[in-house]
Motif scaffolding. Structure first.
Motif, PDB file in Angstrom:
ATOM      1  N   ILE A  46     -14.923   1.395  12.600  1.00 41.31           N
ATOM      2  CA  ILE A  46     -14.454   2.481  13.470  1.00 41.31           C
ATOM      3  C   ILE A  46     -13.157   3.108  12.983  1.00 41.31           C
ATOM      4  N   GLY A  47     -12.511   2.500  11.984  1.00 43.93           N
ATOM      5  CA  GLY A  47     -11.289   3.074  11.454  1.00 43.93           C
ATOM      6  C   GLY A  47     -10.080   2.801  12.331  1.00 43.93           C
ATOM      7  N   MET A  48      -8.944   3.330  11.880  1.00 43.59           N
ATOM      8  CA  MET A  48      -7.675   3.120  12.585  1.00 43.59           C
ATOM      9  C   MET A  48      -7.004   4.465  12.826  1.00 43.59           C
ATOM     10  N   ALA A  49      -6.438   4.617  14.023  1.00 43.18           N
ATOM     11  CA  ALA A  49      -5.725   5.855  14.343  1.00 43.18           C
ATOM     12  C   ALA A  49      -4.329   5.861  13.738  1.00 43.18           C
ATOM     13  N   ASP A  50      -3.735   4.679  13.568  1.00 41.83           N
ATOM     14  CA  ASP A  50      -2.360   4.579  13.073  1.00 41.83           C
ATOM     15  C   ASP A  50      -2.339   3.624  11.887  1.00 41.83           C
ATOM     16  N   VAL A  51      -2.197   4.189  10.690  1.00 40.16           N
ATOM     17  CA  VAL A  51      -2.148   3.338   9.497  1.00 40.16           C
ATOM     18  C   VAL A  51      -0.714   3.076   9.053  1.00 40.16           C
ATOM     19  N   VAL A  52       0.248   3.664   9.742  1.00 39.26           N
ATOM     20  CA  VAL A  52       1.651   3.478   9.377  1.00 39.26           C
ATOM     21  C   VAL A  52       2.200   2.200   9.986  1.00 39.26           C
ATOM     22  N   SER A  53       1.875   1.974  11.246  1.00 41.70           N
ATOM     23  CA  SER A  53       2.376   0.790  11.938  1.00 41.70           C
ATOM     24  C   SER A  53       1.760  -0.460  11.349  1.00 41.70           C
ATOM     25  N   ARG A  54       2.597  -1.470  11.132  1.00 40.81           N
ATOM     26  CA  ARG A  54       2.112  -2.756  10.620  1.00 40.81           C
ATOM     27  C   ARG A  54       2.211  -3.840  11.690  1.00 40.81           C
ATOM     28  N   THR A  55       2.478  -3.437  12.930  1.00 44.66           N
ATOM     29  CA  THR A  55       2.589  -4.423  13.990  1.00 44.66           C
ATOM     30  C   THR A  55       1.201  -4.766  14.501  1.00 44.66           C
ATOM     31  N   GLY A  56       0.936  -6.031  14.667  1.00 41.57           N
ATOM     32  CA  GLY A  56      -0.360  -6.451  15.186  1.00 41.57           C
ATOM     33  C   GLY A  56      -1.399  -6.598  14.098  1.00 41.57           C
ATOM     34  N   HIS A  57      -2.539  -7.177  14.482  1.00 41.91           N
ATOM     35  CA  HIS A  57      -3.699  -7.343  13.604  1.00 41.91           C
ATOM     36  C   HIS A  57      -3.373  -8.150  12.352  1.00 41.91           C
ATOM     37  N   GLY A  58      -2.250  -8.863  12.334  1.00 40.73           N
ATOM     38  CA  GLY A  58      -1.906  -9.695  11.189  1.00 40.73           C
ATOM     39  C   GLY A  58      -1.440  -8.930   9.974  1.00 40.73           C
ATOM     40  N   LEU A  59      -1.336  -7.601  10.062  1.00 44.07           N
ATOM     41  CA  LEU A  59      -0.975  -6.807   8.890  1.00 44.07           C
ATOM     42  C   LEU A  59       0.492  -6.974   8.509  1.00 44.07           C
ATOM     43  N   ALA A  60       1.360  -7.173   9.512  1.00 49.15           N
ATOM     44  CA  ALA A  60       2.788  -7.323   9.221  1.00 49.15           C
ATOM     45  C   ALA A  60       3.038  -8.554   8.352  1.00 49.15           C
ATOM     46  N   GLY A  61       2.429  -9.684   8.737  1.00 49.75           N
ATOM     47  CA  GLY A  61       2.611 -10.896   7.946  1.00 49.75           C
ATOM     48  C   GLY A  61       2.001 -10.776   6.566  1.00 49.75           C
ATOM     49  N   LEU A  62       0.857 -10.107   6.481  1.00 44.81           N
ATOM     50  CA  LEU A  62       0.197  -9.908   5.198  1.00 44.81           C
ATOM     51  C   LEU A  62       1.069  -9.071   4.270  1.00 44.81           C
ATOM     52  N   GLU A  63       1.614  -7.983   4.792  1.00 42.38           N
ATOM     53  CA  GLU A  63       2.470  -7.117   3.968  1.00 42.38           C
ATOM     54  C   GLU A  63       3.739  -7.849   3.546  1.00 42.38           C
ATOM     55  N   GLU A  64       4.285  -8.665   4.432  1.00 40.11           N
ATOM     56  CA  GLU A  64       5.499  -9.411   4.101  1.00 40.11           C
ATOM     57  C   GLU A  64       5.263 -10.368   2.939  1.00 40.11           C
ATOM     58  N   ARG A  65       4.132 -11.063   2.946  1.00 37.65           N
ATOM     59  CA  ARG A  65       3.833 -11.990   1.856  1.00 37.65           C
ATOM     60  C   ARG A  65       3.648 -11.247   0.533  1.00 37.65           C
ATOM     61  N   LEU A  66       3.031 -10.076   0.602  1.00 41.57           N
ATOM     62  CA  LEU A  66       2.844  -9.282  -0.619  1.00 41.57           C
ATOM     63  C   LEU A  66       4.174  -8.790  -1.163  1.00 41.57           C
ATOM     64  N   LEU A  67       5.048  -8.313  -0.283  1.00 41.97           N
ATOM     65  CA  LEU A  67       6.349  -7.812  -0.721  1.00 41.97           C
ATOM     66  C   LEU A  67       7.173  -8.927  -1.360  1.00 41.97           C
ATOM     67  N   GLU A  68       7.094 -10.126  -0.813  1.00 41.28           N
ATOM     68  CA  GLU A  68       7.822 -11.253  -1.387  1.00 41.28           C
ATOM     69  C   GLU A  68       7.365 -11.548  -2.811  1.00 41.28           C
ATOM     70  N   ALA A  69       6.122 -11.240  -3.113  1.00 38.18           N
ATOM     71  CA  ALA A  69       5.576 -11.477  -4.457  1.00 38.18           C
ATOM     72  C   ALA A  69       5.707 -10.251  -5.352  1.00 38.18           C
ATOM     73  N   GLY A  70       6.420  -9.226  -4.889  1.00 39.26           N
ATOM     74  CA  GLY A  70       6.591  -8.018  -5.693  1.00 39.26           C
ATOM     75  C   GLY A  70       5.437  -7.047  -5.590  1.00 39.26           C
ATOM     76  N   GLY A  71       4.540  -7.244  -4.621  1.00 44.64           N
ATOM     77  CA  GLY A  71       3.389  -6.354  -4.459  1.00 44.64           C
ATOM     78  C   GLY A  71       3.540  -5.431  -3.277  1.00 44.64           C
ATOM     79  N   ASN A  72       2.446  -4.825  -2.886  1.00 45.76           N
ATOM     80  CA  ASN A  72       2.475  -3.926  -1.731  1.00 45.76           C
ATOM     81  C   ASN A  72       1.083  -3.831  -1.111  1.00 45.76           C
ATOM     82  N   LEU A  73       1.066  -3.298   0.097  1.00 45.77           N
ATOM     83  CA  LEU A  73      -0.175  -3.109   0.849  1.00 45.77           C
ATOM     84  C   LEU A  73      -0.321  -1.631   1.182  1.00 45.77           C
ATOM     85  N   HIS A  74      -1.477  -1.078   0.843  1.00 46.93           N
ATOM     86  CA  HIS A  74      -1.773   0.326   1.164  1.00 46.93           C
ATOM     87  C   HIS A  74      -3.020   0.379   2.040  1.00 46.93           C
ATOM     88  N   ILE A  75      -2.953   1.151   3.115  1.00 44.18           N
ATOM     89  CA  ILE A  75      -4.074   1.265   4.040  1.00 44.18           C
ATOM     90  C   ILE A  75      -4.496   2.729   4.136  1.00 44.18           C
TER      91      ILE A  75
END
Length: 272
Positions: free
Chosen positions: A218-247
């Motif tokens: 069904i997609g997402m209306a807000d791809v900017v917010s990383r709060t909820g759905h576990g995305l914030a923690g996922l992005e944090e782990r990627l940033l710590e490893a020098g990576g990034n998350l794009h949605i």
């Protein structure tokens, strides 16, 4: 006579002014060249420092991953073996006691249950250091994870691996993070996407190891917010490893999560 002297003085003065202007121009030219050289040297030093920092970060991450694997093996081989041996001794005591003493049997049963809990906790710790599924390699682990996910959720899954042999070291370097991130992405997808199909692609592109998870949900209306759905923690782990998350997502048009992580420093082309 007075006019001649005035003209002569004026000529001398103009000559001095011309020499002063010429000196000034040469001085400015030299100064500009010096400043340009200093800027070039500063840019080169900054570029070299960045390259060294990237290489150091890669070495630290690789050393950290190796240390986690070593620690997991040591815990499993040493403490795990001791706990298993102790459990076998308790089982032997239970069998030899033959129920002669209810109190002793109860105490032995209690010890055995605590041992089982300790072994289970130990396995959780080891899996946290490095998922046991990765013992046969990241690609096999991902395939098994996707097969289990498809069977449990009823969502059709397609996987595409586009890795050359020289990229396997980078995959091994980031395997735990990628596996955990994929687990989180799939769990999030199963809970919220209402999808019937998902495509997982693993590849190396533009000096990055990329894992994308695309669904037809069904997609997402807000791809900017990383709060909820576990995305914030996922992005944090990627940033710590020098990576990034794009949605990338639109309501009714599905969602694509792309995880990007840097290749190992030794695999990057040398820079001048």
């Amino acid at each position: 006579m007075h006019t001649v002297n005035l003209l002569s003085a004026s000529s001398v003065l103009l000559g001095l002014i011309a020499l002063l202007l010429l000196w000034r121009q040469r001085h400015l030219g030299t100064r500009m060249r010096d400043e340009r050289l200093l800027r070039q040297q500063a840019d080169h030093a900054l570029h070299d420092a960045r390259r060294r920092l990237c290489r150091l970060a890669g070495q630290l991450q690789q050393a950290s991953a190796q240390e986690r694997r070593r620690l997991g093996r040591d815990i499993h081989d040493d403490l795990g073996q001791h706990l298993l041996t102790l459990k076998m001794e308790i089982a032997s005591l239970q069998a030899s006691s033959g129920g002669a003493s209810p109190t002793l049997a109860g105490r032995l049963g209690l010890i055995a249950r605590h041992l089982d809990l300790s072994i289970a906790s130990l396995r959780c710790v080891i899996d946290g250091l490095r998922p046991i599924a990765l013992q046969h390699g990241a690609q096999d682990a991902i395939k098994c994870l996707l097969a289990d996910f498809s069977q449990a959720s009823g969502i059709a899954v397609e996987h595409i691996f586009e890795l050359a042999p020289q990229h396997h070291a980078a995959l091994a370097r980031h395997e735990t993070l990628l596996y955990r991130a994929l687990q989180e992405a799939l769990a999030n997808l199963a809970r919220h996407a209402h999808a019937t199909r998902v495509v997982v692609r693993l590849r190396c592109q533009a000096r990055l190891l990329q894992l994308s998870v695309a669904d037809n949900g069904i997609g997402m209306a807000d791809v900017v917010s990383r709060t909820g759905h576990g995305l914030a923690g996922l992005e944090e782990r990627l940033l710590e490893a020098g990576g990034n998350l794009h949605i990338a997502s639109r309501p009714g048009a599905g969602t694509t999560l792309q995880l990007s992580l840097p290749l190992a420093a030794q695999q990057q082309p040398a820079q001048a």
